[in-house]
Enzyme design. Structure first.
Site, short mmCIF file in Angstrom:
data_model
loop_
_atom_site.label_atom_id
_atom_site.label_comp_id
_atom_site.label_asym_id
_atom_site.label_seq_id
_atom_site.Cartn_x
_atom_site.Cartn_y
_atom_site.Cartn_z
N GLN A 287 0.83 -1.20 0.00
CA GLN A 287 0.00 0.00 0.00
C GLN A 287 0.87 1.26 0.00
O GLN A 287 1.85 1.35 0.74
CB GLN A 287 -0.92 0.00 1.21
CG GLN A 287 -2.02 -1.06 1.15
CD GLN A 287 -3.06 -0.75 0.09
OE1 GLN A 287 -3.22 0.40 -0.33
NE2 GLN A 287 -3.78 -1.76 -0.35
N TYR A 320 -5.47 -12.82 -3.30
CA TYR A 320 -4.65 -11.73 -3.84
C TYR A 320 -3.86 -11.14 -2.67
O TYR A 320 -3.88 -9.94 -2.40
CB TYR A 320 -5.50 -10.65 -4.50
CG TYR A 320 -6.48 -11.17 -5.54
CD1 TYR A 320 -6.07 -11.40 -6.85
CD2 TYR A 320 -7.81 -11.45 -5.20
CE1 TYR A 320 -6.97 -11.88 -7.81
CE2 TYR A 320 -8.70 -11.92 -6.14
CZ TYR A 320 -8.29 -12.14 -7.45
OH TYR A 320 -9.17 -12.62 -8.37
N GLU A 344 -1.54 -15.83 -3.78
CA GLU A 344 -0.97 -14.69 -4.51
C GLU A 344 -0.44 -15.18 -5.85
O GLU A 344 0.22 -16.22 -5.93
CB GLU A 344 0.14 -14.04 -3.71
CG GLU A 344 1.00 -13.04 -4.46
CD GLU A 344 0.21 -11.90 -5.09
OE1 GLU A 344 0.56 -11.47 -6.21
OE2 GLU A 344 -0.76 -11.43 -4.46
N ASP A 387 -8.68 -8.87 -1.91
CA ASP A 387 -8.02 -7.60 -2.23
C ASP A 387 -7.46 -7.68 -3.65
O ASP A 387 -6.25 -7.75 -3.86
CB ASP A 387 -6.91 -7.32 -1.22
CG ASP A 387 -6.26 -5.95 -1.41
OD1 ASP A 387 -6.82 -5.14 -2.17
OD2 ASP A 387 -5.20 -5.71 -0.82
N CYS A 414 -9.50 -0.75 -4.66
CA CYS A 414 -8.94 0.57 -4.97
C CYS A 414 -9.65 1.20 -6.16
O CYS A 414 -9.21 2.22 -6.67
CB CYS A 414 -7.44 0.45 -5.25
SG CYS A 414 -7.04 -0.58 -6.68
#
Length: 458
Positions: A287, A320, A344, A387, A414
């Protein structure tokens, strides 16, 4: 009414012969904000997406992307004829549209809302989120976009990571919006002080195509990644290395292959969040806002814990998962009697997750595409953390998630458009949005972060 006369001396008002040509200037009334940092204006029936405006203003614009065959045009504001009360002086010379065009060039991207007060920025972002939820998920919902961190910083100094291009003359630069043009810069006001202290804009970076910089918020050793051009010799690369601050790690990287080669120091940075240390290699995802990791972990674990979905002995999945930002606190919450599956897709980032969660026997780290892993490992979960990248999860993955039978899903996004679209898929499958929070993790840009709690409707 306020007027800002920063328009170029030789403006080109539109005429029938040149109407619609890039560079043409028009006077328009500005309407609502649209997703992507644009504001909607109309001229003779044509929709124009205008940047650097505010709803309700009367402005002179310069067309940047247009043509008679285009469904819509794009433009920048070059002069404000009637200003909004929310307009403030831009904090960054190179990103200020009015000043940049008065000097004869486009502004750099990356601070497209810097001319708007922070309070109005957040209100506009809330409008965008509400519009996307209505249009793509059929929900009438207004959500406050919350300020994050210290409120006296004017929305500056929050970026722990920044990506730069290099000008043809070898100077650090950034692209203009939707353009191949690279414009030199002399500062990055949105970044942590440590990044600006490197003074990278003073160096000769000839031979480098791209520069990535990571400056951890915890004060640990920064990392500079250099993407050399194909013709750059080892000697030239060494010359650039000698210009860089000695206390900074430096590595070369190939964006296409994802390869990182150590030049000095280490190829990773050490991040801290929620009481855990995280190793993040190269371009591995983390982030950007200095306060984002703590903020998002708090929102996710808060939703799941308060709802009774995250308890000792529970089975959860972090999809993710990146380097394990959420995986580690999830593992703390479920304890050794529970289990965490961390998935991931990026090999390098997945290796980081293995290092970061080393010794946690109840955590399983799997590298692979989420849809493939879920298909291969048919199992049920008490709750999921999702995410995904900006494009969202997509219909097929949403269907798989619902099939795993969780009691709740914490969805971190996002992008309000992909979030609303995926929420629509959940609703089609009989699920509903229980709670939603939105955070202003990207001040002075159009971006925001949302955390939603999605549960079966029954």
């Amino acid at each position: 009414m306020t007027s800002h006369s920063n328009s170029p001396q030789h403006t080109r008002e539109h005429h029938a012969t040149d109407q619609g040509m890039p560079g043409t200037e028009l006077v328009v009334e500005v309407g609502n904000i649209a997703h992507g940092g644009h504001f909607v204006a109309r001229h003779e029936g044509r929709v124009i997406f205008v940047r650097h405006a505010i709803p309700g203003e009367k402005v002179r614009i310069r067309l940047t992307d247009s043509g008679d065959s285009s469904r819509f045009w794009r433009a920048d504001v070059v002069e404000v004829l009637e200003a909004s009360p929310g307009r403030v002086p831009h904090f960054w010379k190179q990103a200020d549209s009015l000043g940049s065009w008065s000097r004869g060039s486009a502004p750099v991207g990356g601070a497209e809302l810097g001319h708007i007060s922070l309070e109005r920025q957040r209100a506009l972002k809330a409008e965008v989120l509400a519009e996307q939820l209505k249009r793509l998920a059929g929900l009438d919902l207004t959500t406050e976009v919350e300020a994050v961190g210290e409120n006296h910083d004017a929305g500056l100094g929050w970026r722990t990571r920044a990506s730069f291009a290099v000008t043809p003359k070898g100077r650090l630069g950034m692209h203009a919006h939707r353009s191949d043009a690279v414009l030199p810069i002399k500062e990055m006001p949105l970044a942590l002080a440590g990044l600006n202290a490197m003074m990278l804009w003073e160096l000769d970076l000839s031979g480098i195509a791209r520069v990535e910089v990571a400056v951890p918020a915890n004060g640990s050793r920064p990392l500079i990644l250099l993407a050399p051009e194909e013709s750059t010799s080892p000697k030239r690369l060494h010359s650039i290395l000698s210009q860089l601050p000695h206390e900074v790690s430096v590595a070369s990287f190939d964006p296409g292959k994802g390869e990182v080669l150590q030049l000095r120091g280490r190829t990773w940075v050490q991040e801290t969040a929620a009481g855990h240390q995280y190793r993040v290699t190269g371009e591995g995802f983390w982030q950007i806002h200095k306060d984002a990791p703590e903020t998002l972990v708090g929102a996710v674990t808060g939703y799941l814990s308060e709802g009774g979905y995250l308890e000792p002995g529970a089975a959860v999945a972090d999809l993710y998962a990146g380097a394990g930002l959420f995986t580690a606190p999830l593992a703390d919450a479920v304890g050794v009697t529970g289990s965490v599956l961390s998935v991931e897709g990026a090999p390098g980032t997945s290796r980081d997750a293995r290092k970061n969660l080393h010794g946690q026997s109840h955590v399983e780290i799997v590298q692979g595409r989420v849809e493939r892993v879920l298909h291969q490992r048919a199992r049920s979960f008490d709750s999921l953390v999702l995410d995904p990248p900006r494009a969202g999860a997509g219909k097929a993955v949403v269907k798989q998630l619902m099939a795993t039978g969780p009691r709740a899903i914490a969805y971190v996004s996002c992008d309000p458009a992909s979030f609303a679209r995926d929420l629509g898929y959940f609703q089609q499958g009989g699920w509903r949005l229980e709670s939603l929070r939105a955070f202003d993790l990207y001040p002075h840009t159009h971006h925001m972060e949302t955390v939603g709690l999605i549960v079966p409707a029954g």
